[in-house]
Design a protein around this motif. Structure first.
Motif, short mmCIF file in Angstrom:
data_model
loop_
_atom_site.label_atom_id
_atom_site.label_comp_id
_atom_site.label_asym_id
_atom_site.label_seq_id
_atom_site.Cartn_x
_atom_site.Cartn_y
_atom_site.Cartn_z
N GLY A 30 36.09 -68.69 12.11
CA GLY A 30 36.50 -69.79 11.25
C GLY A 30 36.94 -71.04 11.99
O GLY A 30 37.39 -72.00 11.37
N GLY A 31 36.76 -71.05 13.32
CA GLY A 31 37.21 -72.20 14.12
C GLY A 31 36.13 -73.24 14.33
O GLY A 31 35.04 -73.18 13.75
N THR A 32 36.44 -74.21 15.20
CA THR A 32 35.53 -75.32 15.44
C THR A 32 34.24 -74.86 16.14
O THR A 32 33.15 -75.33 15.80
N THR A 33 34.38 -73.96 17.12
CA THR A 33 33.19 -73.47 17.82
C THR A 33 32.27 -72.72 16.87
O THR A 33 31.05 -72.88 16.91
N ALA A 34 32.87 -71.91 16.01
CA ALA A 34 32.08 -71.15 15.03
C ALA A 34 31.31 -72.10 14.11
O ALA A 34 30.15 -71.83 13.76
N ALA A 35 31.91 -73.21 13.75
CA ALA A 35 31.24 -74.18 12.87
C ALA A 35 30.02 -74.78 13.57
O ALA A 35 28.96 -74.96 12.95
N ALA A 36 30.16 -75.09 14.86
CA ALA A 36 29.03 -75.65 15.60
C ALA A 36 27.94 -74.60 15.82
O ALA A 36 26.74 -74.88 15.66
N LEU A 37 28.36 -73.37 16.15
CA LEU A 37 27.38 -72.32 16.41
C LEU A 37 26.60 -71.93 15.15
O LEU A 37 25.45 -71.49 15.23
#
Length: 273
Positions: free
Chosen positions: A237-244
Motif C-alpha cells: 500500500g506504499g509509494t513503491t507499490a503504487a509505482a510497481l
C-alpha cells in the motif's frame, strides 16, 4: 577483478589488434594484473595518447616486424574486420589462440579470415572499470590450456561465463552486450519523470543517477535475488507499490523488455550473416 597469478603465468607473445575503448580497457587490465608489458604487441593505426604512453612501459606499438603471436586478441570494429584480415593473418601461426571480442562475428568467419584456434567473446562496457561481464565460446580446436589463457585475459575486465552453444551469443549480445544502454536509459527516463513530477532538472538527474548506480552496487554485493531486493523496498500500500503496479502491469516493463531483447537478438543474427 583480474586473476593476477593467471596473468603473470601466461606464456608467449600476446598481440592486441585494435586498442579503442574495449581493447584499451583490456590492455589496461592486463598490465594492472601483472602481465609483462614487454610481451605485448599492440596494432592500432590511431593510438590514443594513453595507449602511446604505454610504449614507455615496454609494449611494442605498431612494430614493423610483428610476426605470429602465441595469442591474438581481435578488438577491431566488426565492419573493418575483413579489410584488416590480411594484416591479422600475419599475426596468426598454426597454433595461435585467437580471441575475438567483435559483436556478430562468428567462429566460422574468424577461422576463414584469420585462422588460428578461435574463442569468440562478448564483453560489455563496464569493462572500462573492470566490472564488465563477458560470455565466451570456443571452437573445438581450442585446447584446455588455450581456453585457460583466454579466460585469464578476459577476467582482466570482469566476470566471465563460458557456454558451449555459439547460437546463444545473439541473445547474450542482446542482454549483456547491449544491456548497459538499457540501464542508462532507465536513469535518463527516471530523471525525466522526476522533472515532470516537479523536481529541478539538476536534482532529478542526480537522484536518478545515484539511485541507479547505488542500486546496481547493492545488487552486485548482495547474495539476494533481484526480486527479493525489490520486495524489500516495497511496503504494501506504499509509494513503491503504487509505482510497481504501473511497471508490472500486463502492458508494463516485462512485455516491453521481452520485445526489446527479441529485437536486439534478431539484429545480432542479421549482422552475423
Amino acid at each position: 577483478m583480474a586473476n593476477t597469478n593467471a596473468l603473470q603465468n601466461l606464456q608467449g607473445t600476446i598481440a592486441l589488434a585494435g586498442a579503442g575503448k574495449m581493447g584499451g580497457a583490456m590492455l589496461t587490465g592486463w598490465l594492472a594484473g601483472g602481465l609483462d608489458a614487454r610481451r605485448v604487441v599492440v596494432i592500432e593505426p590511431q593510438p590514443s595518447p594513453e595507449i602511446s604512453a604505454l610504449a614507455a612501459k615496454g609494449i611494442r606499438l605498431n612494430p614493423s616486424d610483428a610476426g605470429p603471436a602465441d595469442t591474438l586478441v581481435v578488438a577491431v570494429k566488426p565492419q573493418t574486420f575483413r579489410e584488416a584480415g590480411p594484416a591479422l593473418k600475419n599475426l596468426v601461426g598454426a597454433s595461435t589462440l585467437v580471441v575475438s571480442i567483435m559483436a556478430g562475428t562468428t567462429i566460422a568467419v574468424l577461422e576463414e579470415v584469420c585462422g588460428g584456434m578461435v574463442v569468440r567473446a562478448m564483453p560489455n562496457t563496464p569493462a572500462a572499470i573492470s566490472r564488465g561481464i563477458t560470455v565466451a565460446v570456443s571452437a573445438k580446436t581450442v585446447s584446455a590450456a588455450q581456453r585457460a589463457t583466454a579466460d585469464a585475459l578476459l577476467r582482466a575486465i570482469g566476470a566471465v561465463e563460458w557456454i558451449d552453444d555459439e547460437d546463444l551469443m545473439d541473445a547474450v549480445t542482446a542482454v549483456s552486450g547491449s544491456g548497459p544502454a538499457y540501464v542508462f536509459l532507465l536513469a535518463e527516463e527516471l530523471a525525466r519523470a522526476g522533472v515532470e513530477a516537479g523536481l529541478p532538472a539538476e536534482l532529478a538527474t542526480k537522484l536518478a543517477r545515484e539511485t541507479v548506480a547505488g542500486s546496481g552496487e547493492l545488487l552486485h554485493r548482495s547474495e539476494l535475488a533481484s526480486a527479493t531486493l525489490r520486495q524489500n523496498v516495497t511496503s504494501p500500500g506504499g509509494t513503491t507499490a503504487a509505482a510497481l503496479e504501473v511497471l508490472m502491469a500486463k502492458d508494463g516493463l516485462q512485455p516491453l523488455m521481452i520485445r526489446a531483447i527479441a529485437a536486439a537478438t534478431k539484429r545480432s543474427k542479421e549482422l552475423a550473416k
